[in-house]
Write a protein that holds these residues in place. Structure first.
Motif, short mmCIF file in Angstrom:
data_model
loop_
_atom_site.label_atom_id
_atom_site.label_comp_id
_atom_site.label_asym_id
_atom_site.label_seq_id
_atom_site.Cartn_x
_atom_site.Cartn_y
_atom_site.Cartn_z
N GLU A 68 0.82 -1.21 0.00
CA GLU A 68 0.00 0.00 0.00
C GLU A 68 0.86 1.26 0.00
N LEU A 69 1.99 1.23 0.70
CA LEU A 69 2.88 2.38 0.71
C LEU A 69 3.41 2.66 -0.69
N LEU A 70 3.80 1.61 -1.40
CA LEU A 70 4.31 1.80 -2.76
C LEU A 70 3.22 2.33 -3.69
N ARG A 71 2.02 1.82 -3.55
CA ARG A 71 0.92 2.33 -4.37
C ARG A 71 0.65 3.80 -4.06
N ASP A 72 0.63 4.14 -2.76
CA ASP A 72 0.38 5.53 -2.38
C ASP A 72 1.49 6.44 -2.87
N LEU A 73 2.72 5.96 -2.82
CA LEU A 73 3.84 6.77 -3.28
C LEU A 73 3.74 7.02 -4.78
N ARG A 74 3.31 6.02 -5.53
CA ARG A 74 3.13 6.21 -6.98
C ARG A 74 2.01 7.19 -7.26
N GLU A 75 0.92 7.10 -6.50
CA GLU A 75 -0.23 7.98 -6.74
C GLU A 75 0.05 9.42 -6.35
N ARG A 76 0.82 9.61 -5.25
CA ARG A 76 0.95 10.96 -4.69
C ARG A 76 2.30 11.61 -4.97
N GLY A 77 3.29 10.82 -5.38
CA GLY A 77 4.53 11.39 -5.88
C GLY A 77 5.63 11.66 -4.88
N SER A 78 5.35 11.68 -3.59
CA SER A 78 6.40 11.95 -2.60
C SER A 78 5.99 11.39 -1.25
N LEU A 79 6.98 11.09 -0.43
CA LEU A 79 6.68 10.60 0.92
C LEU A 79 5.97 11.66 1.76
N ALA A 116 3.83 13.87 0.69
CA ALA A 116 2.42 13.88 0.29
C ALA A 116 1.68 12.68 0.86
N VAL A 117 2.34 11.51 0.86
CA VAL A 117 1.72 10.32 1.45
C VAL A 117 1.53 10.53 2.95
N ALA A 118 2.54 11.10 3.61
CA ALA A 118 2.45 11.34 5.05
C ALA A 118 1.29 12.26 5.38
N ALA A 119 1.13 13.34 4.59
CA ALA A 119 0.04 14.29 4.84
C ALA A 119 -1.32 13.63 4.66
N ALA A 120 -1.44 12.76 3.65
CA ALA A 120 -2.73 12.13 3.35
C ALA A 120 -3.09 11.03 4.34
N THR A 121 -2.08 10.39 4.92
CA THR A 121 -2.33 9.24 5.80
C THR A 121 -2.05 9.54 7.27
N PRO A 136 6.89 11.68 7.62
CA PRO A 136 7.79 11.22 6.57
C PRO A 136 8.89 10.28 7.08
N SER A 137 9.38 10.53 8.29
CA SER A 137 10.44 9.67 8.82
C SER A 137 9.93 8.26 9.08
N ALA A 138 8.68 8.15 9.56
CA ALA A 138 8.12 6.82 9.78
C ALA A 138 7.92 6.08 8.46
N LEU A 139 7.50 6.81 7.43
CA LEU A 139 7.33 6.19 6.12
C LEU A 139 8.67 5.80 5.51
N SER A 140 9.69 6.61 5.72
CA SER A 140 11.02 6.27 5.21
C SER A 140 11.51 4.97 5.84
N GLN A 141 11.28 4.82 7.16
CA GLN A 141 11.67 3.59 7.84
C GLN A 141 10.89 2.40 7.28
N GLN A 142 9.57 2.60 7.04
CA GLN A 142 8.77 1.52 6.48
C GLN A 142 9.24 1.15 5.08
N ALA A 188 -9.69 10.05 -6.49
CA ALA A 188 -10.09 8.73 -6.02
C ALA A 188 -9.12 8.17 -4.98
N ALA A 189 -7.93 8.76 -4.88
CA ALA A 189 -6.99 8.31 -3.85
C ALA A 189 -7.47 8.67 -2.45
N ASP A 190 -8.36 9.66 -2.35
CA ASP A 190 -8.75 10.19 -1.04
C ASP A 190 -10.20 9.93 -0.68
N THR A 191 -10.94 9.25 -1.53
CA THR A 191 -12.36 9.05 -1.23
C THR A 191 -12.82 7.72 -1.81
N ASP A 192 -13.99 7.26 -1.39
CA ASP A 192 -14.47 5.95 -1.85
C ASP A 192 -15.08 6.01 -3.24
#
Length: 298
Positions: free
Chosen positions: A7-18, A20-25, A29-35, A136-140
């Motif tokens: 899911e992290l890889l998919r989110d990174l592809r959709e949103r373009g940066s860690l 942006a993923v951190a803000a949406a989820t 960013p440091s926790a995502l970098s570790q993941q 669609a990344a942010d809603t059902d």
């Protein structure tokens, strides 16, 4: 293999940066970098590479990101079967979409879902056509539209449900000479002063078709998003415009006339990520939206 890594890889592809993923989820960013580092160790290969200031997925990363949709969709299908076994879908479904479509879809949908156990969280969003797919990344469910096909720009990888095919009519002041007829042709309206929508918004496609049919350049004197404002300006004699048939009131000094020789209708489509589309509650809402859309179009 940890589904969270997929899911992290998919989110990174959709949103373009860690970031942006951190803000949406709502993570750091440091926790995502570790993941991400953990994911690469588990995969035994590089999953991302630097591309200027951004991260880009490697081929292996793309493969795993593609797999995220398959895995999460499979889990959602199992959850849906469990909900059906319990008796009915329940839960909250987030819906975002263009106001002019929600105007004729939402009242009937809310009425139909009353007492169902499914509740809606609705946001109106007026966007350029390609931006609906990204939402669609942010809603059902995203209610989008297109003048070109039932596949709005950028939505090829999403689950799609056609909700309605809605004509766009020429809106004129009641006393306008062209309002005397029952229909209009491109040559009738090409030289009129137009009130349009922002460039790259779907309605603009019809003006491009009129321009091509008459070999003239149409440059709207005003461009705006809000259909009610456009209708008020048309009624006041400031120009003519294209307005959707199902939500435009011909009272208040407006007349609507169809275009006879230029395609002038839009597809209204519900878009969802494939995993979200498998949820029983999301399926129920999408089906209800489609039923309401079909009834309005009769």
């Amino acid at each position: 293999m940890d589904i969270r890594h997929l899911e992290l890889l998919r989110d990174l592809r959709e949103r373009g940066s860690l970031s942006a993923v951190a803000a949406a989820t709502h993570r750091t960013p440091s926790a995502l970098s570790q993941q991400l580092r953990t994911a690469q160790r588990a995969a035994g290969t590089a999953l991302v590479e630097q591309d200027g200031r951004r991260l880009r997925l490697t081929e292996a990363g793309e493969l795993l990101a593609d797999g995220a949709d398959d895995v999460t969709a499979a889990i959602a299908r199992v959850q849906a079967r469990l909900e059906e076994h319990r008796g009915r879908p329940v839960g909250r479904v987030r819906v975002a979409g263009l106001p002019s479509a929600l105007t004729f879809l939402l009242p009937g949908t809310l009425a139909a879902l009353a007492g169902s156990g499914v509740t809606l969280d609705v946001t109106d969003r007026d966007l350029a056509e390609p931006d609906y797919a990204a939402a669609a990344a942010d809603t059902d469910i995203v209610v989008a539209h297109s003048l070109v096909s039932d596949v709005p720009a950028g939505s090829a990888g999403l689950h799609r449900t056609v909700l309605a095919r809605e004509p766009l009519d020429v809106a004129l002041p009641v006393g306008h000479p062209l309002a005397a007829g029952v229909g209009l042709r491109a040559r009738d309206v090409a030289a009129e002063p137009w009130i349009g929508v922002p460039e790259h918004y779907p309605f603009d496609t019809v003006l491009e078709r009129i321009s091509a049919a008459c070999d003239v350049a149409i440059s709207p004197r005003l461009r705006m998003r809000d259909n009610q404002l456009i209708a008020a300006l048309v009624a006041a004699g400031e120009g003519i415009a294209l307005l959707p048939r199902y939500t435009t009131d011909e009272g208040g000094g407006l007349a609507l006339r169809p275009l006879l020789d230029v395609p002038s209708a839009r597809w209204v489509v519900a878009l969802s990520r494939r995993d979200r589309a498998e949820r029983a509650a999301v399926r129920l809402v999408a089906r209800t939206l489609a039923e309401v859309g079909s009834a309005v179009a009769v």
